[in-house]
Design an enzyme around this catalytic site. Structure first.
Site, PDB file in Angstrom:
ATOM      1  N   HIS A  48       0.793  -1.437  -0.247  1.00 36.52           N
ATOM      2  CA  HIS A  48       0.150  -0.053  -0.232  1.00 36.52           C
ATOM      3  C   HIS A  48       0.838   1.060  -0.001  1.00 36.52           C
ATOM      4  O   HIS A  48       1.899   1.278   0.388  1.00 36.52           O
ATOM      5  CB  HIS A  48      -0.847   0.097   1.306  1.00 36.52           C
ATOM      6  N   THR A  50       0.699   5.171   1.983  1.00 37.78           N
ATOM      7  CA  THR A  50      -0.356   5.681   3.051  1.00 37.78           C
ATOM      8  C   THR A  50      -1.294   6.800   2.633  1.00 37.78           C
ATOM      9  O   THR A  50      -2.448   7.099   3.290  1.00 37.78           O
ATOM     10  CB  THR A  50       0.533   6.208   4.357  1.00 37.78           C
ATOM     11  N   GLU A 115       2.466  -0.937   4.533  1.00 38.06           N
ATOM     12  CA  GLU A 115       2.128   0.387   4.317  1.00 38.06           C
ATOM     13  C   GLU A 115       3.338   1.159   3.991  1.00 38.06           C
ATOM     14  O   GLU A 115       4.476   0.912   4.347  1.00 38.06           O
ATOM     15  CB  GLU A 115       1.338   1.047   5.136  1.00 38.06           C
ATOM     16  N   HIS A 153      -2.657  -3.186  -3.335  1.00 31.68           N
ATOM     17  CA  HIS A 153      -3.803  -3.015  -2.716  1.00 31.68           C
ATOM     18  C   HIS A 153      -4.884  -2.841  -4.136  1.00 31.68           C
ATOM     19  O   HIS A 153      -5.865  -3.366  -4.160  1.00 31.68           O
ATOM     20  CB  HIS A 153      -3.838  -1.781  -1.862  1.00 31.68           C
ATOM     21  N   ASP A 163      -3.736   2.194  -4.949  1.00 35.27           N
ATOM     22  CA  ASP A 163      -2.383   2.104  -4.216  1.00 35.27           C
ATOM     23  C   ASP A 163      -1.960   0.806  -4.233  1.00 35.27           C
ATOM     24  O   ASP A 163      -2.678  -0.247  -4.376  1.00 35.27           O
ATOM     25  CB  ASP A 163      -2.382   2.795  -2.652  1.00 35.27           C
TER      26      ASP A 163
HETATM   27 ZN    ZN Z   1      -4.271   0.494   0.600  1.00 40.56          ZN
END
Ligand code: ZN
Length: 255
Positions: A48, A50, A115, A153, A163
């Site tokens: 991901h 953020t 992340e 993601h 993302d």
């Molecule tokens: Zn995400």
């Protein structure tokens, strides 16, 4: 009689305490524990960004909530490459939301979420990607995750998420052995090749075909068009070939 009552009470206590320390035993069945088990292991890794300005801000959100509710991830990597862990690997972190990959729903239950501190519009720093590669080497090795099962993601939730952004260096990851990337030298695409079927073989959820195409383009072409582009079939054919050439592996949910 009193002694019998006392014994019964003691036995009850023993059973209750056995249940309290062992994994919860269902009172509907007799507990016959087997030693042949292990903590649940993740099967894939989801990356991901953020979409925030600082790792400190992201840490706070990942320990509390965002506008949509409580969220978390197993790891956060700062722009400077510093790694933070927020959730134990055998626990289910709340990072992927409604999602599907290779026909499997509930990606949170089978994945490690990472992340990256990045606002979504900037390139990812070298230090951060180097740090991610170190973590990927550790996770795939230690948890036995198949290295090609590193996705974004946006790949697993194409209608809801975008993302990591087009700036994410998937090719660099693949050069290090994680995720997939089309090869330079590719076999010719056979007549009648079904690109939609290949997109599904790669793992994409086709319930919203245009969203799946945008996610595929973001990952493999660094752009986000929602319709087929020149060259897509060649890329998908090669990715499908790479998947078929993988050494025999247990299915995504196999042992
Ligand atoms: Zn995400």
């Amino acid at each position: 009689m009193k002694v019998l009552h006392l014994l019964a009470a003691l036995l009850c206590l023993l059973v209750v305490s056995a249940c309290a320390t062992a994994p919860p035993c269902n009172p509907l069945a007799d507990w016959h524990p087997s030693p042949n088990h292990e903590p649940r292991r993740a099967r894939m890794i989801v990356i991901h960004h953020t979409a925030m300005r600082s790792a400190e801000g992201a840490l706070l959100v990942l320990q509390t909530r965002n506008s949509g509710g409580r969220v978390s991830a197993h790891y956060l990597i700062g722009e400077d490459g510093r790694r933070y862990q927020l959730v134990a690997e055998q626990e289910r972190a709340w990072h992927a939301g409604p999602s599907r990959w290779s026909g499997i729903d509930d990606i949170n239950s089978i994945s490690i979420g990472i992340e990256l501190d990045n606002d979504g519009s900037e390139p990812f720093s070298d230090a951060q990607i180097e740090s991610l590669l170190v973590l990927l080497a550790d996770l795939t090795e230690r948890l036995g995750i198949q290295p090609h099962l590193v996705v974004g993601h946006g790949d697993v939730a194409p209608t809801k998420k975008d993302d990591p952004s087009v700036h994410f260096p998937w090719q660099r990851l693949a050069q290090a052995g994680y995720g997939l990337w089309p090869r330079e030298v590719r076999a010719p695409v056979p007549a009648g090749f079904d690109a939609w079927a290949a997109l599904r073989v790669v793992g994409y959820d086709l319930r919203d075909p245009e969203a799946a195409l945008a996610a595929f383009h973001r990952h493999f072409r660094g752009r986000e068009e929602r319709e087929w582009l020149e060259g897509d079939a060649a890329i998908l054919h090669d990715l499908q070939m790479q998947l078929m050439e993988l050494p025999a592996q247990p299915a995504i949910l196999g042992r």
